[in-house]
Design an enzyme around this catalytic site. Structure first.
Site, PDB file in Angstrom:
ATOM      1  N   THR A   1       0.730  -1.172   0.104  1.00 23.58           N
ATOM      2  CA  THR A   1       0.057  -0.036  -0.071  1.00 23.58           C
ATOM      3  C   THR A   1       0.710   1.056   0.010  1.00 23.58           C
ATOM      4  O   THR A   1       1.900   1.168   0.653  1.00 23.58           O
ATOM      5  CB  THR A   1      -0.988  -0.119   1.155  1.00 23.58           C
ATOM      6  OG1 THR A   1      -1.671   1.386   1.445  1.00 23.58           O
ATOM      7  CG2 THR A   1      -0.441  -0.356   2.647  1.00 23.58           C
TER       8      THR A   1
ATOM      9  N   GLU B   1      -4.350  -2.261   6.063  1.00 21.46           N
ATOM     10  CA  GLU B   1      -3.901  -2.892   7.561  1.00 21.46           C
ATOM     11  C   GLU B   1      -4.804  -3.665   8.107  1.00 21.46           C
ATOM     12  O   GLU B   1      -4.562  -4.251   9.163  1.00 21.46           O
ATOM     13  CB  GLU B   1      -3.441  -1.749   8.133  1.00 21.46           C
ATOM     14  CG  GLU B   1      -1.961  -0.824   7.644  1.00 21.46           C
ATOM     15  CD  GLU B   1      -2.389  -0.051   6.587  1.00 21.46           C
ATOM     16  OE1 GLU B   1      -3.708  -0.022   5.945  1.00 21.46           O
ATOM     17  OE2 GLU B   1      -1.429   0.735   6.208  1.00 21.46           O
TER      18      GLU B   1
ATOM     19  N   LYS C   1      -6.246  10.965  -1.743  1.00 19.97           N
ATOM     20  CA  LYS C   1      -6.971   9.586  -2.445  1.00 19.97           C
ATOM     21  C   LYS C   1      -7.732   9.767  -3.901  1.00 19.97           C
ATOM     22  O   LYS C   1      -8.900  10.494  -3.709  1.00 19.97           O
ATOM     23  CB  LYS C   1      -7.800   8.738  -1.467  1.00 19.97           C
ATOM     24  CG  LYS C   1      -7.908   7.303  -1.796  1.00 19.97           C
ATOM     25  CD  LYS C   1      -8.191   6.500  -0.475  1.00 19.97           C
ATOM     26  CE  LYS C   1      -7.743   5.037  -0.773  1.00 19.97           C
ATOM     27  NZ  LYS C   1      -8.639   4.160   0.204  1.00 19.97           N
TER      28      LYS C   1
ATOM     29  N   TRP D   1      -3.785   5.783  -3.720  1.00 19.99           N
ATOM     30  CA  TRP D   1      -3.306   6.811  -2.669  1.00 19.99           C
ATOM     31  C   TRP D   1      -2.113   7.455  -3.686  1.00 19.99           C
ATOM     32  O   TRP D   1      -1.544   6.988  -4.491  1.00 19.99           O
ATOM     33  CB  TRP D   1      -2.398   6.252  -1.618  1.00 19.99           C
ATOM     34  CG  TRP D   1      -3.091   5.761  -0.625  1.00 19.99           C
ATOM     35  CD1 TRP D   1      -3.323   4.310  -0.175  1.00 19.99           C
ATOM     36  CD2 TRP D   1      -4.050   6.245   0.379  1.00 19.99           C
ATOM     37  NE1 TRP D   1      -4.154   4.163   0.897  1.00 19.99           N
ATOM     38  CE2 TRP D   1      -4.642   5.282   1.299  1.00 19.99           C
ATOM     39  CE3 TRP D   1      -4.670   7.744   0.618  1.00 19.99           C
ATOM     40  CZ2 TRP D   1      -5.534   5.578   2.145  1.00 19.99           C
ATOM     41  CZ3 TRP D   1      -5.551   7.767   1.552  1.00 19.99           C
ATOM     42  CH2 TRP D   1      -6.094   6.920   2.336  1.00 19.99           C
TER      43      TRP D   1
HETATM   44  P1  AMP Z   1      -6.499   1.680   1.548  1.00 23.08           P
HETATM   45  O1  AMP Z   1      -5.594   1.170   2.656  1.00 23.08           O
HETATM   46  O2  AMP Z   1      -6.065   1.854   0.448  1.00 23.08           O
HETATM   47  O3  AMP Z   1      -7.785   0.527   1.568  1.00 23.08           O
HETATM   48  O4  AMP Z   1      -7.295   3.072   2.331  1.00 23.08           O
HETATM   49  C1  AMP Z   1      -7.948   2.895   3.614  1.00 23.08           C
HETATM   50  C2  AMP Z   1      -8.384   4.376   3.974  1.00 23.08           C
HETATM   51  O5  AMP Z   1      -9.285   4.646   2.973  1.00 23.08           O
HETATM   52  C3  AMP Z   1      -8.860   4.384   5.204  1.00 23.08           C
HETATM   53  O6  AMP Z   1      -7.844   4.563   6.311  1.00 23.08           O
HETATM   54  C4  AMP Z   1      -9.877   5.651   4.954  1.00 23.08           C
HETATM   55  O7  AMP Z   1      -9.143   6.775   5.029  1.00 23.08           O
HETATM   56  C5  AMP Z   1     -10.425   5.496   3.534  1.00 23.08           C
HETATM   57  N1  AMP Z   1     -11.507   5.021   3.695  1.00 23.08           N
HETATM   58  C6  AMP Z   1     -11.990   3.308   3.280  1.00 23.08           C
HETATM   59  N2  AMP Z   1     -13.306   3.237   3.296  1.00 23.08           N
HETATM   60  C7  AMP Z   1     -13.689   4.508   3.719  1.00 23.08           C
HETATM   61  C8  AMP Z   1     -15.234   4.928   3.848  1.00 23.08           C
HETATM   62  N3  AMP Z   1     -16.363   4.108   3.740  1.00 23.08           N
HETATM   63  N4  AMP Z   1     -15.254   6.346   4.276  1.00 23.08           N
HETATM   64  C9  AMP Z   1     -14.429   7.217   4.140  1.00 23.08           C
HETATM   65  N5  AMP Z   1     -13.035   6.764   4.079  1.00 23.08           N
HETATM   66  C10 AMP Z   1     -12.752   5.484   3.669  1.00 23.08           C
END
Ligand code: AMP
Length: 549
Positions: free
Chosen positions: A188, A335, A445, A450
């Site tokens: 990630t 994570e 994002k 990211w």
């Molecule tokens: P990732 O590790 O790429 O899956 O990203 C995870 C991050 O995406 C989380 O820590 C949040 O900042 C954001 N995220 C994931 N799901 C949501 C959601 N339903 N609403 C708002 N932010 C989210």
């Protein structure tokens, strides 16, 4: 802080929680159920079981042993599903390569994970070819032929996926081993340059599968799934095992559709033709489909869609519901395996009008069973659950990663005081629903991927006209966020129109393979000064609100 063992009762057989145990039951329950790849391939669970064994035999012939790492570069496919099972079931580690990273970042992940074998789709060879001479540990490369055409490429392959499986036995004696053995790894990208490796054990993946099942299949609510659903993933299989859903729906023996490369027309055709009833994706995909001209010609009234990866905007939720899609949010991160919360409507909320129900569907959700989730202030004290006070979201669950691969320092930052710190900020209302309102992590994002703002700042700061710069994400209807750069020019350059020239700096980094295309900022804004916090850091929260105006 540790867990106190009061009294230990040894069971007769210390049954290890292994991925193998998620697969076995489906052969009995749904031997003739279908697994489909685009409009190219369909076969039954009987064949899935046989091909998983064949793949394990073929990999063993290649020299793959327990503890080795096998990397996969493919689109969402039946082959990927076979790898999800065969590789960890042998005791090897599955590295799902993040194919949207830049070639340089992909190279970093292959070397960091110490991949022994790579299975690569012919359409993804342009990503691998330029970095091949810098790959360090890979001993064998297997081609996955997407078409009959032989690729014109300088890489020499040790075999081809289908021909490698052809004469293998459809039996393989998958062994028992420690449930804490590493099963998967993926990367990630975050705030600093290099992507971080996240990893999961068999035990964590098995428990997450059961967590998903209770979270998505058990409660009296809208959008509940069972083994009769037709499942099609729309979050890539390289990202957190497509949210772990292929493990769940294989365990339940569902009909499964794998869409390959995401193309709106192919996706809509598959939904209609195969009668897909459940998918999950980032908001950008639904945005793309809802805005596609064919949306009004198809019946989507049986399609349940869980949105995650970014907040579900109310406008998009309303548009999707107008198209009869049963849409709602869920939340998690790389994570956390990932599932933490689901925005289900409680039975008493069914009486509410649609507008109020949309508010719930767009919340971040309620923790699923076995997830301990709270919001805390900067001193670590819990914040009231009144829907107003905000705090950092911290979690515990049996399936959270213990840290980042070979990165002790970042792992220590992730886990503090017995909690995994998400770096997300939110409130929890009286009904128990979390709503993410902000992010502590300084990242952008876009379309579910990211982009490191520090990296963008680092790139632009090397231009000799730039005195100071800040990168922030600003809301974007289609992509969720898009990167914008604020620049203070040095005195001698002030007043010059350098926007195109500065944009080219990012384009060049993209062309060199150092930056993904979605990382090229849309806009560069020239300002006289950039807001700072009391300790002199860039005040990203304030900058974001200033840029939005
Ligand atoms: P990732 O590790 O790429 O899956 O990203 C995870 C991050 O995406 C989380 O820590 C949040 O900042 C954001 N995220 C994931 N799901 C949501 C959601 N339903 N609403 C708002 N932010 C989210």
């Amino acid at each position: 802080m540790g867990v106190k063992i009061i009294e230990r009762t040894d069971s007769a057989y210390s049954y290890p929680l292994l991925i193998r145990n998620l697969l076995s039951n489906s052969l009995m329950r749904s031997p003739d159920q279908e697994i489909i790849y685009r409009d190219k391939m369909r076969y039954t669970y009987r064949e899935l079981h046989a091909r998983v064994a064949k793949l394990a035999n073929a990999l063993e012939d290649l020299g793959v042993k327990q503890g080795d790492t096998v990397a996969v570069m493919d689109y969402d496919s039946h082959r990927y599903l076979e790898c999800y099972f065969a590789i960890p079931m042998m005791g090897a580690i599955l590295h799902t390569v993040h194919i949207r990273l830049s070639p340089e970042q992909i190279l970093y992940t292959i070397n960091h994970a110490e991949d022994d074998v790579i299975l690569v789709n012919s359409e993804l060879l342009p990503l691998l070819e330029p970095i091949m001479d810098k790959v360090e540990t890979v001993k064998k490369i297997i081609l996955i032929k997407e078409t009959d055409k032989d690729p014109e490429i300088s890489i020499s392959f040790d075999d081809e996926y289908e021909s490698m499986l052809k004469n293998q036995s459809s039996e393989f004696n998958f062994p028992d081993f420690d449930e804490n053995a590493r099963a998967t790894t993926f990367y990630t990208s975050g705030t600093t340059g290099n992507p971080k490796g996240v990893y999961y054990s068999h035990r964590q993946l098995v428990l997450h599968t059961f967590g998903l099942m209770t979270g998505l299949c058990a409660f009296d609510s809208q959008g509940i799934m069972n083994s009769g659903d037709v499942y099609m993933p729309l979050t890539p299989m390289f990202h957190v095992h497509a949210w772990g859903m292929p493990y769940l729906f294989t365990m339940l023996g569902n009909k499964q559709i794998y869409p390959g490369r995401y193309e709106p027309e192919m996706i809509l055709n598959l939904i209609v033709k195969e009668k897909v009833t459940f998918s999950h994706c980032v908001p950008t995909i639904i945005h793309m489909l809802v805005n596609s001209p064919v949306i009004n010609k198809v019946d989507l009234s049986n399609w349940k869609v869980v949105i995650g990866g970014s907040a579900l905007p109310k406008g998009l939720c309303t548009a999707a519901m107008k198209a009869n899609i049963n849409i709602y949010s869920a939340y998690g991160m790389s994570e956390t395996c990932p599932l933490l919360t689901v925005a289900h409507i409680k039975p008493h909320m069914r009486e509410w009008d649609e507008e109020k129900q949309i508010d719930i569907r767009c919340k971040t959700g309620m923790p699923i069973p076995l997830v301990d989730l709270d919001i805390i202030d900067p001193m670590g004290n819990p914040v009231p659950h009144d829907g107003e006070h905000t705090g950092e979201v911290v979690v515990r669950a049996p399936w959270l990663t213990q840290g980042y691969l070979k990165n002790h320092e970042k792992s220590e930052e992730l886990w503090r005081d017995g909690w995994l710190h998400t770096d997300d900020v939110g409130n929890i209302d009286k009904e128990g629903y979390l709503k993410i309102t902000d992010r502590l992590k300084d990242v952008i994002k876009t379309g579910g991927e990211w982009v490191s703002s520090l990296e963008l700042e680092d790139i632009i700061s090397q231009h000799n006209a730039v005195s100071e710069a800040a990168a922030v994400g600003i809301p974007d209807e289609k992509w969720g966020e898009r990167p914008v750069i604020l620049v203070v020019l040095k005195d001698e350059f002030k007043g010059q129109d350098l926007e195109d020239e500065l944009k080219q700096v990012f384009v060049k980094q993209f062309e060199l393979g150092n930056l993904p295309k979605y990382g090229i900022p849309d806009k560069i804004m020239f300002v006289d000064s950039i807001a700072k916090t009391g300790v002199g850091k860039l005040d990203k929260k304030l900058i974001r609100t200033q840029v939005k105006k």
